[in-house]
Design an enzyme around this catalytic site. Structure first.
Site, PDB file in Angstrom:
ATOM      1  N   ASP A  31       7.255 -42.793 -38.501  1.00  0.00           N
ATOM      2  CA  ASP A  31       7.098 -43.055 -37.264  1.00  0.00           C
ATOM      3  C   ASP A  31       8.683 -43.394 -36.520  1.00  0.00           C
ATOM      4  OD1 ASP A  31       6.039 -44.672 -34.540  1.00  0.00           O
ATOM      5  OD2 ASP A  31       4.192 -44.426 -36.337  1.00  0.00           O
ATOM      6  N   GLU A  79      -0.183 -37.880 -36.094  1.00  0.00           N
ATOM      7  CA  GLU A  79      -1.088 -38.107 -34.867  1.00  0.00           C
ATOM      8  C   GLU A  79      -0.166 -38.928 -34.517  1.00  0.00           C
ATOM      9  OE1 GLU A  79      -4.754 -39.099 -34.915  1.00  0.00           O
ATOM     10  OE2 GLU A  79      -4.411 -38.457 -36.544  1.00  0.00           O
ATOM     11  N   SER A  83       2.297 -40.694 -26.308  1.00  0.00           N
ATOM     12  CA  SER A  83       0.572 -40.345 -25.862  1.00  0.00           C
ATOM     13  C   SER A  83       0.747 -40.409 -23.814  1.00  0.00           C
ATOM     14  CB  SER A  83       0.082 -41.163 -26.469  1.00  0.00           C
ATOM     15  OG  SER A  83       0.087 -41.958 -26.330  1.00  0.00           O
ATOM     16  N   TYR A 144       1.927 -34.390 -20.065  1.00  0.00           N
ATOM     17  CA  TYR A 144       1.313 -34.884 -21.810  1.00  0.00           C
ATOM     18  C   TYR A 144       0.988 -33.879 -22.138  1.00  0.00           C
ATOM     19  CZ  TYR A 144      -1.456 -37.535 -25.026  1.00  0.00           C
ATOM     20  OH  TYR A 144      -2.517 -37.298 -25.828  1.00  0.00           O
ATOM     21  N   LYS A 148      -0.335 -31.459 -24.351  1.00  0.00           N
ATOM     22  CA  LYS A 148      -1.380 -30.929 -26.363  1.00  0.00           C
ATOM     23  C   LYS A 148      -1.945 -29.553 -25.962  1.00  0.00           C
ATOM     24  CE  LYS A 148      -1.406 -34.659 -28.189  1.00  0.00           C
ATOM     25  NZ  LYS A 148      -0.553 -34.983 -28.972  1.00  0.00           N
ATOM     26  N   LYS A 182       1.133 -51.052 -27.426  1.00  0.00           N
ATOM     27  CA  LYS A 182       1.457 -49.424 -25.950  1.00  0.00           C
ATOM     28  C   LYS A 182       1.324 -49.973 -24.502  1.00  0.00           C
ATOM     29  CE  LYS A 182      -2.166 -46.256 -27.188  1.00  0.00           C
ATOM     30  NZ  LYS A 182      -2.614 -44.588 -26.986  1.00  0.00           N
ATOM     31  N   PHE A 205     -11.502 -50.128 -11.395  1.00  0.00           N
ATOM     32  CA  PHE A 205     -10.864 -49.617  -9.684  1.00  0.00           C
ATOM     33  C   PHE A 205     -12.483 -49.479  -8.291  1.00  0.00           C
ATOM     34  CE2 PHE A 205      -7.797 -47.411 -12.293  1.00  0.00           C
ATOM     35  CZ  PHE A 205      -7.121 -47.977 -11.593  1.00  0.00           C
ATOM     36  N   GLY A 207     -14.852 -47.153  -5.917  1.00  0.00           N
ATOM     37  CA  GLY A 207     -14.917 -45.525  -6.230  1.00  0.00           C
ATOM     38  C   GLY A 207     -13.856 -44.749  -6.281  1.00  0.00           C
TER      39      GLY A 207
END
EC number: 5.1.3.20
Length: 319
Positions: A31, A79, A83, A144, A148, A182, A205, A207
């Protein structure tokens, strides 16, 4: 040795926890502890060694066999990543998420070491019809997601030539313990819990994209269930490929808020304007197609939002 990159992070530390529960402590965590607050994810876990991600990458690239670890590397659970879907430094993202993953991938396939890595449902982008593991359904909305997507494409090109296990798991909306570091990227459940504990109402939020207030829907998956899928593949090395890792159920954010309110027995949902900076870059609906995962024999059950958030609230608010 079992190697877990991102092992001090959210999913990685939960994976170490499950490995410990299976009696495995011969684990090396890789890490970047520049953010030192992540250490709390490791204090109740048992590992054999820790190594900084840059040192590990340098040794991987040099072909080091890690002779100081008994019997070398048994498996790599990859992992580790940046992110943050809101990070727009593409050079940084591609170095950390793409180039680093390629280095680990080649190291593993050359030595026939099982390689199980984190992909993401962010690769699907704003689609609201098909969440199937096929490039034609991928259209990421941020760099991001692109990092991936590109690594998945890279793996797919190599797959016919690979003799060892390689598994990519497209994580949907993961939530649960050990994500506190995070910040803004922590789950909605985490943030709503904080709001209610501070005496505020949980906020969702308004709609958008044709969905009612609080009605945007995601495939929310509890982190324990994600780890079980990872470990199942390791225990079933005959299976390789790229698989969705969700529940197959889309549930509205409103369900998350209601589970938080139920735990605390206080609060009422408040709706706030949808942020301009997220318009056109937001997944209003995700739901994993589970055909491929179920097709290889994974038959584990997945917690509903009500079940998973209840467990998570008990953990977050423990004495």
């Amino acid at each position: 040795m079992i190697v877990v990159t991102g092992g001090a992070g959210f999913i990685g530390s939960n994976l170490v926890k499950q490995l410990n529960a299976q009696g495995r402590t011969d684990i090396v965590v890789i890490d970047d502890l520049t953010d030192g607050t992540k250490f709390v994810n490791l204090v109740d876990l048992t590992i054999a060694d820790y190594m900084d991600k840059d040192e590990f990458q340098a040794r991987i690239v040099s072909g080091d066999e890690f002779e100081e670890w008994d019997d070398g590397i048994e498996v790599i659970f990859h992992e580790g990543a940046c992110s943050a879907t809101t990070e727009w430094n593409g050079k940084f993202i591609m170095e950390v998420n793409y180039e680093y993953s390629k280095d680990l991938f080649h190291y593993c396939i050359e030595r026939e070491i099982p390689f199980i890595y984190a992909s993401s449902a962010a690769t699907y982008g704003g689609r609201n019809d098909n969440f199937i593991e096929d490039p034609k359904f991928e259209q990421p909305l941020n760099v991001y997601g692109y990092s991936k997507q590109l690594f998945d494409q890279y793996v797919r090109r190599w797959m016919p030539e690979i003799n060892s296990q390689v598994v990519g798991l497209k994580y949907f909306n993961v939530y649960g313990p050990r994500e506190q570091h995070k910040g803004s990227m922590a789950s909605v459940a985490f943030h709503l819990n904080t709001q209610v504990k501070q005496g505020d109402n949980p906020k969702l939020f308004e709609g958008c994209d044709g969905f009612p207030d609080g009605g945007q829907m995601r495939d929310f998956i509890y982190v324990d269930d994600v780890c079980k899928v990872n470990l199942w593949f390791w225990q079933n090395p005959q299976h390789s490929g790229i698989f969705n890792c969700g529940t197959g159920r889309a549930e509205p954010f409103q369900n998350v808020a209601e589970a938080v309110i139920k735990h605390h027995q206080q609060g009422a949902i408040e709706y706030i304007p949808f942020p301009d900076h997220l318009k056109g870059r937001y997944q209003s609906f995700t739901q994993a197609d589970m055909t491929r995962l179920r097709g290889v024999g994974y038959d584990g059950e997945f917690k509903t939002v009500a079940e998973g958030v209840a467990d998570y609230m008990a953990w977050l608010n423990r004495a």
